[in-house]
Write a protein that holds these residues in place. Sequence first.
Motif, PDB file in Angstrom:
ATOM      1  N   TYR A  44      36.646  24.065  48.789  1.00  0.00           N
ATOM      2  CA  TYR A  44      36.324  23.388  47.538  1.00  0.00           C
ATOM      3  C   TYR A  44      37.406  23.640  46.489  1.00  0.00           C
ATOM      4  O   TYR A  44      37.789  22.729  45.769  1.00  0.00           O
ATOM      5  CB  TYR A  44      34.976  23.846  46.981  1.00  0.00           C
ATOM      6  CG  TYR A  44      33.796  23.274  47.715  1.00  0.00           C
ATOM      7  CD1 TYR A  44      33.746  21.946  48.093  1.00  0.00           C
ATOM      8  CD2 TYR A  44      32.708  24.073  48.027  1.00  0.00           C
ATOM      9  CE1 TYR A  44      32.662  21.421  48.766  1.00  0.00           C
ATOM     10  CE2 TYR A  44      31.617  23.562  48.705  1.00  0.00           C
ATOM     11  CZ  TYR A  44      31.599  22.237  49.066  1.00  0.00           C
ATOM     12  OH  TYR A  44      30.525  21.727  49.726  1.00  0.00           O
ATOM     13  N   ARG A  45      37.894  24.866  46.404  1.00  0.00           N
ATOM     14  CA  ARG A  45      38.944  25.170  45.431  1.00  0.00           C
ATOM     15  C   ARG A  45      40.225  24.397  45.748  1.00  0.00           C
ATOM     16  O   ARG A  45      40.877  23.853  44.859  1.00  0.00           O
ATOM     17  CB  ARG A  45      39.215  26.668  45.385  1.00  0.00           C
ATOM     18  CG  ARG A  45      38.200  27.418  44.556  1.00  0.00           C
ATOM     19  CD  ARG A  45      38.625  28.833  44.412  1.00  0.00           C
ATOM     20  NE  ARG A  45      38.460  29.449  45.735  1.00  0.00           N
ATOM     21  CZ  ARG A  45      38.058  30.677  45.944  1.00  0.00           C
ATOM     22  NH1 ARG A  45      37.825  31.462  44.932  1.00  0.00           N
ATOM     23  NH2 ARG A  45      37.903  31.153  47.157  1.00  0.00           N
ATOM     24  N   LYS A  48      39.674  20.809  44.940  1.00  0.00           N
ATOM     25  CA  LYS A  48      39.677  20.615  43.489  1.00  0.00           C
ATOM     26  C   LYS A  48      41.100  20.594  42.954  1.00  0.00           C
ATOM     27  O   LYS A  48      41.437  19.780  42.095  1.00  0.00           O
ATOM     28  CB  LYS A  48      38.877  21.723  42.806  1.00  0.00           C
ATOM     29  CG  LYS A  48      38.807  21.557  41.313  1.00  0.00           C
ATOM     30  CD  LYS A  48      38.075  22.691  40.653  1.00  0.00           C
ATOM     31  CE  LYS A  48      38.138  22.553  39.143  1.00  0.00           C
ATOM     32  NZ  LYS A  48      37.664  23.720  38.453  1.00  0.00           N
ATOM     33  N   SER A  52      42.834  17.519  41.092  1.00  0.00           N
ATOM     34  CA  SER A  52      43.378  17.678  39.744  1.00  0.00           C
ATOM     35  C   SER A  52      44.784  17.092  39.654  1.00  0.00           C
ATOM     36  O   SER A  52      45.124  16.434  38.673  1.00  0.00           O
ATOM     37  CB  SER A  52      43.401  19.148  39.349  1.00  0.00           C
ATOM     38  OG  SER A  52      42.096  19.656  39.274  1.00  0.00           O
TER      39      SER A  52
END
Length: 104
Positions: A44-45, A48, A52
Amino acid sequence: MAGAANSFNVIKRAALPALGFLIIANFLGYAVVGSNGILSWGDYRRSKAERSVELAHLQEERGRLAHRAKLLDPRKADPDLADEMIRSELGLVRPDEVIIPIEQ
């Protein structure tokens, strides 16, 4: 016969706690290794961070397009941009112009 009935009662008494334990173990397993579990936080990081970067590029592109749209406002269009777009889209050339193609 009494021994068989006694062992059946033992199994009957142990079945409900064993079933409860299996259900709890199942939920814990999904909490750790499931698609939304603890081990997927790294994914998930990373996702993300990728999103971004993509968002920043899209916002930059949106700003560029908004500026270009502002230049093409019919009430006060930028004559140079309008001339450039007409020439590139329609292939119009004045008789006194020389075209030098530039490869991109």
